[in-house]
Structures are given as C-alpha cells and as structure tokens.
Design a protein around this motif. Structure first.
Motif, PDB file in Angstrom:
ATOM      1  N   UNK A  96      -9.601  -9.444  -1.503  1.00 57.31           N
ATOM      2  CA  UNK A  96      -8.945  -8.718  -0.624  1.00 57.31           C
ATOM      3  C   UNK A  96      -8.622  -7.493  -1.205  1.00 57.31           C
ATOM      4  N   UNK A  97      -7.986  -7.368  -2.219  1.00 55.27           N
ATOM      5  CA  UNK A  97      -7.685  -5.996  -2.752  1.00 55.27           C
ATOM      6  C   UNK A  97      -8.701  -5.248  -2.935  1.00 55.27           C
ATOM      7  N   UNK A  98      -9.842  -5.738  -3.682  1.00 57.49           N
ATOM      8  CA  UNK A  98     -11.081  -4.953  -3.960  1.00 57.49           C
ATOM      9  C   UNK A  98     -11.678  -4.264  -2.803  1.00 57.49           C
ATOM     10  N   UNK A  99     -11.968  -5.167  -1.762  1.00 61.44           N
ATOM     11  CA  UNK A  99     -12.562  -4.485  -0.476  1.00 61.44           C
ATOM     12  C   UNK A  99     -11.628  -3.522   0.500  1.00 61.44           C
ATOM     13  N   UNK A 155      -5.758  -1.595  11.544  1.00 62.77           N
ATOM     14  CA  UNK A 155      -6.968  -1.437  10.832  1.00 62.77           C
ATOM     15  C   UNK A 155      -6.982  -2.378   9.494  1.00 62.77           C
ATOM     16  N   UNK A 156      -5.712  -2.238   8.775  1.00 62.62           N
ATOM     17  CA  UNK A 156      -5.829  -3.084   7.448  1.00 62.62           C
ATOM     18  C   UNK A 156      -5.800  -4.552   7.812  1.00 62.62           C
ATOM     19  N   UNK A 157      -5.393  -5.010   8.685  1.00 63.84           N
ATOM     20  CA  UNK A 157      -5.249  -6.416   9.213  1.00 63.84           C
ATOM     21  C   UNK A 157      -6.679  -6.833   9.522  1.00 63.84           C
ATOM     22  N   UNK A 158      -7.409  -6.047  10.242  1.00 59.28           N
ATOM     23  CA  UNK A 158      -8.755  -6.465  10.577  1.00 59.28           C
ATOM     24  C   UNK A 158      -9.468  -6.620   9.296  1.00 59.28           C
ATOM     25  N   UNK A 181       0.893  -1.004  -0.140  1.00 60.59           N
ATOM     26  CA  UNK A 181      -0.207   0.066  -0.085  1.00 60.59           C
ATOM     27  C   UNK A 181       0.779   1.326   0.073  1.00 60.59           C
ATOM     28  N   UNK A 182       0.244   2.252  -0.272  1.00 59.16           N
ATOM     29  CA  UNK A 182       1.154   3.648  -0.181  1.00 59.16           C
ATOM     30  C   UNK A 182       0.018   4.661   0.049  1.00 59.16           C
ATOM     31  N   UNK A 183       0.599   5.990   0.581  1.00 57.39           N
ATOM     32  CA  UNK A 183      -0.078   7.055   0.888  1.00 57.39           C
ATOM     33  C   UNK A 183      -0.541   7.788  -0.387  1.00 57.39           C
ATOM     34  N   UNK A 184      -1.685   8.195  -0.399  1.00 54.46           N
ATOM     35  CA  UNK A 184      -2.200   9.024  -1.717  1.00 54.46           C
ATOM     36  C   UNK A 184      -2.063  10.482  -1.531  1.00 54.46           C
ATOM     37  N   UNK A 185      -0.996  11.190  -2.341  1.00 58.11           N
ATOM     38  CA  UNK A 185      -0.438  12.474  -2.134  1.00 58.11           C
ATOM     39  C   UNK A 185      -1.690  13.633  -1.968  1.00 58.11           C
ATOM     40  N   UNK A 186      -2.657  13.136  -2.551  1.00 59.11           N
ATOM     41  CA  UNK A 186      -3.973  14.098  -2.430  1.00 59.11           C
ATOM     42  C   UNK A 186      -4.829  14.154  -1.123  1.00 59.11           C
ATOM     43  N   UNK A 187      -4.502  12.751  -0.396  1.00 60.26           N
ATOM     44  CA  UNK A 187      -5.333  12.642   0.785  1.00 60.26           C
ATOM     45  C   UNK A 187      -4.220  12.392   2.063  1.00 60.26           C
ATOM     46  N   UNK A 188      -3.357  13.422   2.025  1.00 56.23           N
ATOM     47  CA  UNK A 188      -2.268  13.172   3.115  1.00 56.23           C
ATOM     48  C   UNK A 188      -2.794  13.235   4.594  1.00 56.23           C
ATOM     49  N   UNK A 189      -3.875  14.541   4.573  1.00 52.00           N
ATOM     50  CA  UNK A 189      -4.328  14.951   5.965  1.00 52.00           C
ATOM     51  C   UNK A 189      -5.192  13.395   6.368  1.00 52.00           C
ATOM     52  N   UNK A 190      -6.063  12.837   5.565  1.00 58.90           N
ATOM     53  CA  UNK A 190      -6.922  11.667   6.012  1.00 58.90           C
ATOM     54  C   UNK A 190      -5.756  10.731   6.267  1.00 58.90           C
ATOM     55  N   UNK A 191      -4.780  10.426   5.540  1.00 57.94           N
ATOM     56  CA  UNK A 191      -3.822   9.412   5.976  1.00 57.94           C
ATOM     57  C   UNK A 191      -2.929   9.690   7.400  1.00 57.94           C
ATOM     58  N   UNK A 208     -12.282   0.398   1.090  1.00 57.54           N
ATOM     59  CA  UNK A 208     -12.145   1.002   2.584  1.00 57.54           C
ATOM     60  C   UNK A 208     -10.941   1.961   2.866  1.00 57.54           C
ATOM     61  N   UNK A 209      -9.606   1.432   2.372  1.00 57.44           N
ATOM     62  CA  UNK A 209      -8.656   2.093   2.725  1.00 57.44           C
ATOM     63  C   UNK A 209      -8.536   3.739   2.034  1.00 57.44           C
ATOM     64  N   UNK A 210      -9.277   3.809   0.875  1.00 54.12           N
ATOM     65  CA  UNK A 210      -9.146   4.872   0.110  1.00 54.12           C
ATOM     66  C   UNK A 210      -9.757   6.168   0.878  1.00 54.12           C
ATOM     67  N   UNK A 211     -10.790   5.778   1.602  1.00 52.12           N
ATOM     68  CA  UNK A 211     -11.337   6.975   2.535  1.00 52.12           C
ATOM     69  C   UNK A 211     -10.279   7.539   3.428  1.00 52.12           C
ATOM     70  N   UNK A 212      -9.355   6.538   3.884  1.00 50.35           N
ATOM     71  CA  UNK A 212      -8.187   7.099   4.903  1.00 50.35           C
ATOM     72  C   UNK A 212      -6.945   7.603   4.347  1.00 50.35           C
ATOM     73  N   UNK A 213      -7.094   7.718   2.890  1.00 54.66           N
ATOM     74  CA  UNK A 213      -5.782   8.110   2.280  1.00 54.66           C
ATOM     75  C   UNK A 213      -4.934   7.134   1.924  1.00 54.66           C
ATOM     76  N   UNK A 214      -5.194   6.092   1.824  1.00 49.71           N
ATOM     77  CA  UNK A 214      -4.228   4.820   1.331  1.00 49.71           C
ATOM     78  C   UNK A 214      -4.811   4.124   0.003  1.00 49.71           C
TER      79      UNK A 214
END
Length: 216
Positions: free
Chosen positions: A127-130, A95-98, A75-85, A134-140
């Motif tokens: 796994x990748x799709x789900x 959280x990702x493990x869960x 995974x990687x941080x989305x530059x445009x969503x650093x605040x969320x990350x 979810x993680x896009x909302x958190x900036x990843x």
C-alpha cells in the motif's frame, strides 16, 4: 474565502496560495505578506501538518472468506509541490481511498485467510509503495501505511475459535492419555521389579536352608 486586503498572515505549519487576477502567482511562507490588491490576493492556505486517513475495505480471501481490512495512512504535503497538491486534485482523501482499496483488493484475494493474517506487513508495504508512487505526482508524500486490523465475518471467527478449542481439547486429551500410560508403565515396572526381588529373596532363603541341612 479570499483575504481582500493589502496585508495577510499565514500561520505556522501552513503555506499561502496567492493568485494574481485569478491565476496562480506564488506560495507564501508563514508570517505577514503584502499584496497588490485588487490584482493579488491570498486565496487559501495549505496545511503542511501530517494528516491521517483511516480506511475500511471489505474484500474476499482465496478461500472465499469475507474480511474487513482496516488501514491507516499518514501523509503530508510536499513543500516543493504545493501547486500540484492544491490544484490537481479536488478530493484528496477520496482519491487516496480509491488507491488503497485497489491495492488491498488486488492482494487479499490471492491469499488464504491464515496467509492474509501473516502477510499484514507485506500488505502495508505494498500500500505504501503504490500509494507513494501515485500521490507524489499530486504533491503528497506517504509517510506510513499500516494495516491495523483484519476482521473476518463473525461466523468465521466463531468457527475458528471452535476449531482452536477442539484442537486444544484434543491436545489436552492426548497429553492426559500419555500421562496415564506413563503412570501404568511405571507401576507395572515397579511391580515387576518387586516380584523379581521377592523371588531372589526366596531363592536365597532356600539355598541357605539347603546349606544348613547339608552341613547338618
């Protein structure tokens, strides 16, 4: 620890988090930046490198076999969503493990052991799709999610090896029997052909003797 100075640097492949009077103010790119101390400061740095998370999850298949599923997520941080990350999640990996465990335990119990081995690619995609949604909302962003191994209990593996060995022995015995059968059939056919040719030879010999007597 915050950098309490007028100037601070951010390394390559990092983004700096700047706060003003305790409130998020800006994101700084790599290089040197100037801050209005003590009102502004660089409180932390967020890496933009690709990170890898290894997961091992124990679950049960449809035919009641306990297996350990190993999954690797990049995974990687989305530059445009650093605040969320930086601000939304306290422990990103936990959280990702869960979420990974949730997907695996939702799919594996619906499959038999053999089907689970055959469906590793489908499970990786699930796994990748789900996780990506979810993680896009958190900036990843999730780059890859691979189910690298699926290991049943040692007793189950020993039983599977014995079954496979017995199957191979049975197949070997069958092939050996077929080979012996072919040899016997060919031998009988050769003997029959030999007797037939011998009979033809005797018949011709007697006919020749009779012809000779008749001429005499």
């Amino acid at each position: 620890m915050a950098d309490c100075c007028c100037f601070a640097t951010v390394k390559t492949a990092e983004l700096g988090i700047v706060e003003r009077c305790g409130k998020f103010s800006a994101v700084k790119n790599a290089g040197m930046s100037c801050y209005c101390f003590p009102f502004e400061c660089l409180v932390d740095r967020v890496s933009t490198r690709v990170c890898e998370l290894h997961n091992r999850c124990e679950t049960k298949t449809k035919d009641n076999v306990f297996v350990v599923v190993s999954c690797s997520v990049q995974y990687q941080v989305i530059r445009e969503k650093v605040f969320e990350a930086y601000y939304l999640l306290d422990n990103v990996e936990a959280q990702m493990r869960a979420y990974v465990y949730d997907v695996i335990r939702a799919h594996i119990p619906k499959m038999g052991l053999d089907d689970a081995f055959a469906a590793k690619e489908d499970l990786s995609l699930a796994v990748k799709t789900h996780l990506g949604e979810v993680m896009e909302k958190f900036g990843f962003q999730i780059l890859t999610a691979l189910v690298t191994d699926l290991t049943p209990d040692n007793k189950v593996r020993d039983a599977m090896n014995e079954i496979n060995a017995s199957r191979r022995q049975k197949e070997a015995a069958y092939q050996k029997a077929e080979g012996d059968k072919i040899i016997k059939v060919k031998k009988a056919e050769a003997e029959s052909e030999s007797m037939y040719l011998s009979g033809v030879g005797v018949a011709k010999q007697r006919m020749a003797i009779m012809d000779g007597l008749r001429e005499s």
